[in-house]
Design a protein around this motif. Structure first.
Motif, PDB file in Angstrom:
ATOM      1  N   LYS A  15      45.918 -65.710 -64.149  1.00 57.59           N
ATOM      2  CA  LYS A  15      45.756 -67.159 -64.679  1.00 57.59           C
ATOM      3  C   LYS A  15      46.109 -67.053 -66.142  1.00 57.59           C
ATOM      4  O   LYS A  15      46.877 -68.290 -66.549  1.00 57.59           O
ATOM      5  CB  LYS A  15      44.285 -67.245 -64.642  1.00 57.59           C
ATOM      6  CG  LYS A  15      43.908 -69.028 -64.920  1.00 57.59           C
ATOM      7  CD  LYS A  15      42.583 -69.068 -64.617  1.00 57.59           C
ATOM      8  CE  LYS A  15      42.335 -70.681 -65.319  1.00 57.59           C
ATOM      9  NZ  LYS A  15      40.927 -71.166 -65.141  1.00 57.59           N
ATOM     10  N   TYR A  16      45.885 -66.127 -66.957  1.00 57.56           N
ATOM     11  CA  TYR A  16      46.392 -65.993 -68.325  1.00 57.56           C
ATOM     12  C   TYR A  16      47.348 -64.689 -68.420  1.00 57.56           C
ATOM     13  O   TYR A  16      47.256 -63.695 -67.811  1.00 57.56           O
ATOM     14  CB  TYR A  16      45.357 -65.850 -69.221  1.00 57.56           C
ATOM     15  CG  TYR A  16      44.338 -67.092 -69.343  1.00 57.56           C
ATOM     16  CD1 TYR A  16      44.797 -68.273 -69.701  1.00 57.56           C
ATOM     17  CD2 TYR A  16      43.166 -67.116 -68.596  1.00 57.56           C
ATOM     18  CE1 TYR A  16      44.054 -69.753 -69.634  1.00 57.56           C
ATOM     19  CE2 TYR A  16      42.306 -68.300 -68.454  1.00 57.56           C
ATOM     20  CZ  TYR A  16      42.745 -69.560 -69.078  1.00 57.56           C
ATOM     21  OH  TYR A  16      42.136 -70.525 -69.133  1.00 57.56           O
ATOM     22  N   TYR A  17      48.311 -65.010 -69.634  1.00 55.63           N
ATOM     23  CA  TYR A  17      49.049 -63.772 -69.995  1.00 55.63           C
ATOM     24  C   TYR A  17      48.500 -62.753 -70.846  1.00 55.63           C
ATOM     25  O   TYR A  17      49.022 -61.941 -71.385  1.00 55.63           O
ATOM     26  CB  TYR A  17      50.543 -64.469 -70.364  1.00 55.63           C
ATOM     27  CG  TYR A  17      50.185 -65.376 -71.497  1.00 55.63           C
ATOM     28  CD1 TYR A  17      50.215 -66.620 -71.394  1.00 55.63           C
ATOM     29  CD2 TYR A  17      50.102 -64.928 -72.872  1.00 55.63           C
ATOM     30  CE1 TYR A  17      49.730 -67.631 -72.529  1.00 55.63           C
ATOM     31  CE2 TYR A  17      49.783 -65.702 -73.852  1.00 55.63           C
ATOM     32  CZ  TYR A  17      49.916 -67.090 -73.841  1.00 55.63           C
ATOM     33  OH  TYR A  17      49.624 -67.864 -74.593  1.00 55.63           O
ATOM     34  N   SER A  39      59.156 -63.666 -69.942  1.00 56.37           N
ATOM     35  CA  SER A  39      58.031 -63.942 -71.041  1.00 56.37           C
ATOM     36  C   SER A  39      56.651 -63.482 -70.573  1.00 56.37           C
ATOM     37  O   SER A  39      56.512 -63.052 -69.182  1.00 56.37           O
ATOM     38  CB  SER A  39      57.775 -65.231 -71.130  1.00 56.37           C
ATOM     39  OG  SER A  39      57.105 -66.070 -70.320  1.00 56.37           O
ATOM     40  N   GLN A  40      55.762 -63.069 -71.426  1.00 51.74           N
ATOM     41  CA  GLN A  40      54.630 -62.550 -70.692  1.00 51.74           C
ATOM     42  C   GLN A  40      53.776 -63.759 -69.866  1.00 51.74           C
ATOM     43  O   GLN A  40      53.135 -63.273 -68.716  1.00 51.74           O
ATOM     44  CB  GLN A  40      53.383 -62.378 -71.915  1.00 51.74           C
ATOM     45  CG  GLN A  40      53.860 -61.330 -72.769  1.00 51.74           C
ATOM     46  CD  GLN A  40      52.942 -60.863 -73.952  1.00 51.74           C
ATOM     47  OE1 GLN A  40      52.094 -61.697 -74.272  1.00 51.74           O
ATOM     48  NE2 GLN A  40      53.068 -59.604 -74.384  1.00 51.74           N
ATOM     49  N   ALA A  41      53.934 -64.995 -70.179  1.00 52.74           N
ATOM     50  CA  ALA A  41      53.388 -65.607 -68.962  1.00 52.74           C
ATOM     51  C   ALA A  41      54.081 -65.884 -67.561  1.00 52.74           C
ATOM     52  O   ALA A  41      53.557 -66.132 -66.823  1.00 52.74           O
ATOM     53  CB  ALA A  41      53.682 -67.287 -69.758  1.00 52.74           C
ATOM     54  N   ASP A  42      55.255 -65.584 -67.777  1.00 52.05           N
ATOM     55  CA  ASP A  42      56.250 -65.490 -66.694  1.00 52.05           C
ATOM     56  C   ASP A  42      55.774 -64.287 -65.828  1.00 52.05           C
ATOM     57  O   ASP A  42      55.321 -64.595 -64.327  1.00 52.05           O
ATOM     58  CB  ASP A  42      57.684 -65.401 -66.859  1.00 52.05           C
ATOM     59  CG  ASP A  42      58.378 -66.485 -67.373  1.00 52.05           C
ATOM     60  OD1 ASP A  42      57.775 -67.635 -67.379  1.00 52.05           O
ATOM     61  OD2 ASP A  42      59.448 -66.390 -68.368  1.00 52.05           O
ATOM     62  N   LEU A  43      55.542 -63.498 -66.344  1.00 59.92           N
ATOM     63  CA  LEU A  43      55.130 -62.257 -65.629  1.00 59.92           C
ATOM     64  C   LEU A  43      53.643 -62.255 -65.281  1.00 59.92           C
ATOM     65  O   LEU A  43      53.389 -61.984 -63.981  1.00 59.92           O
ATOM     66  CB  LEU A  43      55.271 -61.191 -66.590  1.00 59.92           C
ATOM     67  CG  LEU A  43      54.843 -59.556 -66.088  1.00 59.92           C
ATOM     68  CD1 LEU A  43      55.786 -59.544 -64.541  1.00 59.92           C
ATOM     69  CD2 LEU A  43      55.039 -58.345 -66.996  1.00 59.92           C
TER      70      LEU A  43
END
Lengths: 147, 86
Positions: free
Chosen positions: B30-32, B19-23
């Motif tokens: 800190k943030y996606y 996911s964008q958050a994983d990457l």
């Protein structure tokens, strides 16, 4: 018994008019006519809204990005550097205003024009100066002889 | 062209099942939101994290950089690798 309707916090979806107005008001100078800057909105894959301040054409790259994640506002630059974060959008918008690259296109144009004028003047004045120098070189020995 | 690059990056991330958050977490962000910024075509993958980005997507670093150069600097890509090379 009455139920008080709390305002639902907007976490995903779209920017509210109030939010967009706050950002655009803070960036009014940066997006003014003549700067060439534009702005766009988008969303993350989770649906968090993003506001992008774009540099002038032809590049139109993101200079600043304001995102809203779970009621928190995130300010980043175009390289992903986290500049500021807060739940208060007005505060974030103020930081965005301060973070806008300060060299405006108008300033660049003014400097370019100034350099062009200086260069033109220099070109015109150079033959005069050279002529004056030549005369000076010719007369100095004579003046020295009189002295 | 940045938009096309963004779409390509989104597909490659999906292939890597991230996911964008994983990457973002794997890249130390800190943030996606920046991943989204790039994938939406408004920013480029910064050179300093291009290698790490490639690693996380399971793509060879030079192939990744070469492919992105095709979108970000098409003329430079053509000069370096020719018109046919991708």
């Amino acid at each position: 018994m009455s139920v008080v309707a709390f305002e639902r916090k907007q976490n995903t979806g779209e920017w509210s008019e109030r939010e967009l107005s706050a950002i655009l008001a803070a960036l009014s100078a940066a997006t003014a006519l003549g700067t060439g800057r534009e702005w766009e909105t988008g969303v993350t894959e989770k649906g968090d809204v993003q506001f992008y301040l774009l540099s002038p054409l032809p590049d139109q790259a993101c200079e600043l990005c304001v995102s809203r994640i779970g009621g928190r506002y995130i300010l980043e630059d175009g390289t992903g550097r986290l500049l500021f974060e807060h739940w208060n959008l007005e505060l974030v918008a103020l930081h965005a205003k301060a973070a806008v690259p300060s060299t405006s296109w108008l300033m660049v144009r003014a400097i370019t024009l100034w350099c062009a004028v200086r260069s033109a003047l220099h070109e015109k004045a150079e033959p005069w100066l050279a002529e004056g120098e030549e005369l000076f070189v010719q007369f100095v020995p004579q003046l020295a002889a009189f002295a | 062209m940045r938009k096309v690059a963004g779409d390509w990056l989104k597909l490659r991330r999906a292939d890597a099942e991230l996911s964008q958050a994983d990457l973002a977490a794997r890249l130390g962000l800190k943030y996606y939101t920046f991943i989204s910024q790039v994938e939406n075509g408004f920013s480029r993958v910064p050179t300093e994290i291009m290698g790490a980005w490639a690693n996380e997507l399971g793509i060879e670093q030079s192939a990744f950089a070469k492919h992105l150069l095709m979108y970000y600097e098409p003329e430079l890509h053509r000069l370096l690798f020719g018109a046919e090379s991708k």
